[in-house]
Design a protein around this motif. Structure first.
Motif: not given
Lengths: 344, 344
Positions: A55, A252-255, A259, A280-284, A287, B271, B273-275, B277-281
């Motif tokens: 990151y 989705v932890c990273g890509m 980068y 599909i769910q991004g997270f950090i 949180d 990308a 969606i990571i920071y 924290r988006i959910r695509i469903q």
């Protein structure tokens, strides 16, 4: 007042494209090892182990072109997760001699707001450097991403990319502990061997030797993927979308593959998420900091009993910082990349 | 036994690219208006109103190239949601004269498994055609997609694409009922006017007149989008990803802009969606059929009191089927495209 030399790793200027060692500089500044009078919310740290994390690449961008709204400040030291020892504390929760984990600067000594400390290190019968990895943010990232975001069920099929990395090596182990079938991808034969022989992955492959990622995934997942733990993005994600099962999940932890590109690769198979009802769910990890005590209770016994293992790639000395950090973007590291500033 | 003529709309062969009217054919077959002896799981239907839906495009593909594992059978009638009258029933739950909603064939009379019926129509004080729209699958799609998948909170910012369509016009109204700010996009001035003046959207724009979708979204959502109800995919999705807020949600109902492309457009901003924290469903309405009674209880009073409105685009006669169905892929329809086979 004792003023001492304080070596720092600074960012020369915002970076575009692949970062190079020459984008960073080692400078020698000085610091007064004393907390300013009346500062009751800062701590003075001696930094021991610094974490090299993907990151951090986003923080090297000019913030106007970045995924992150934050950025490093050119001509200032980098900042990141690290293990440090408290030399002096202005904050009531910490005292001299405490070992802490938090966001510190890439330098020998740091005066930081106590709020940047994430936790105090209580257990020292395990390697201290582990708190930058299996017992720190990467560990919690793998735990929260897999269990909380991925919502795995026993017997499900799990795929992990960058599977020998700081987070990936743990996701694979957690998946096995949970009774899942797990396959990992990595970029060298050495890493693939680690996946199979050290981390307990059921299968593993070198994505660089697979001309057709879709075919590779079909080979390892004839019935499809329930959970894809996403670390890389790009072509791997596009191939995965063709191979997901109904009601599959993609935390989705990273890509990391994207980068350093000024224009990210286009993902063309997203429409598959409709019929397959994919999430599909991004997270950090920030949180999920509240889960850290629960995570530690889960992971410590596994570490002590050798039921969870962790491979680190150790760089010795702040001077090695630029090479260590830049190296993770071309996959030079084998396992978690740690930078040792001092061993106590 | 009474054998009668039975006009049908058949698919000539699998389609690639944009469907044309000539990909479909009207043929005259015959049917015996009698349930075969001993068949206790079929019903004989007279079809009244047929629904023209975007998902039907995927069923025209050769299944090996398709998003869906199902496909229409070449040289056989299309099948889709419709309102029908039971002429004779072999199944104990239905009897002659019942009005039903379910998956039927594109023909005048159909003998179908009773399991294809989704519900019996109990309320006939509202237009029967509404059961192909606001009171049928599109209504439930909007309801489940917005409330269950989108998990809206009062005051949130909602964006809807294909906003005057069968589902979109309802999502906007549900968002307003829920206390959200809602903006819609559509492809003609007439549709944009409908969004603002009929469906109560706070703002609306014609995406064809916006050279920069990112700039358009920034204009309408200076603080970003909390929920994007996705109907179109492609460039709109890519621009939306740049404008989502932290913890935003993207229920994916469809991607109609992509269905006629042999190679889908690449999405480059995932990308983010990571920071954020988006959910695509992705979701399909079949997973929410159990909510239909609850939905009907919610929507019927609104329809009767005129608090929820619905615009239909009515094509009269099975002969108009090919044009009506093909038209929805170029946005010819204004509101829900319905095909009338018979008015009872």
């Amino acid at each position: 007042m004792s003023e001492v030399k304080n070596k720092q790793v600074i960012l020369k200027d915002y970076v575009s494209g692949f970062p190079k060692e020459s984008d960073l500089n080692i400078i020698s500044s000085t610091i007064t090892l004393k907390i300013p009078e009346g500062s009751n919310d800062v701590v003075l740290l001696k930094n021991l182990y610094l974490s090299c994390d993907p990151y951090m690449r986003n923080l090297m961008n000019n913030p106007k072109d970045s995924l992150s709204s934050r950025a490093f400040t050119p001509q200032s030291p980098l900042a990141g997760y690290g293990v440090s020892k408290v030399l002096e504390s202005g904050h009531k929760d910490y005292k001299e001699g405490d070992l802490v984990y938090g966001v510190t600067n890439w330098e020998e000594y740091s005066l930081i707001p106590a709020a940047q400390i994430i936790f105090k290190i209580e257990h020292t019968d395990v390697p201290l450097s582990y708190y930058t990895g299996i017992l720190g943010t990467p560990g919690l990232t793998a735990y929260a991403g897999f269990f909380e975001v991925g919502t795995p069920k026993k017997g499900e099929n799990v795929f992990v990319s960058a599977a020998s990395g700081a987070v990936g090596q743990l996701v694979g182990q957690f998946a096995k502990l949970h009774g899942c079938y797990v396959v990992g991808s990595a970029g060298t034969k050495e890493k693939v061997d680690l996946l199979k022989n050290k981390f307990g992955y059921d299968e593993a492959f070198n994505y660089k030797e697979e001309p057709d990622l879709n075919a590779a995934l079909k080979r390892y997942f004839p019935e499809g993927i329930d959970i894809y733990f996403e670390n890389v993005g790009g072509k791997t994600l596009d191939a995965v979308l063709l191979n997901m099962r109904i009601h599959g999940r993609i935390p989705v932890c990273g890509m990391i593959s994207q980068y350093n590109l000024t224009q990210h690769e286009g993902i063309t198979n997203l429409a598959h998420i409709i019929y397959k009802r994919i999430r599909i769910q991004g997270f950090i990890v920030a949180d999920f900091h509240h889960l850290y005590p629960k995570f530690l209770e889960f992971i410590l016994p596994h570490v002590r009993e050798g039921k969870a293992v962790y491979v680190e790639d150790i760089a010795e000395g702040l001077e090695k910082g630029p090479a260590a950090l830049v190296g993770i973007f071309s996959g030079q590291n084998v396992g978690k990349q740690v930078l040792v500033v001092a061993r106590e």
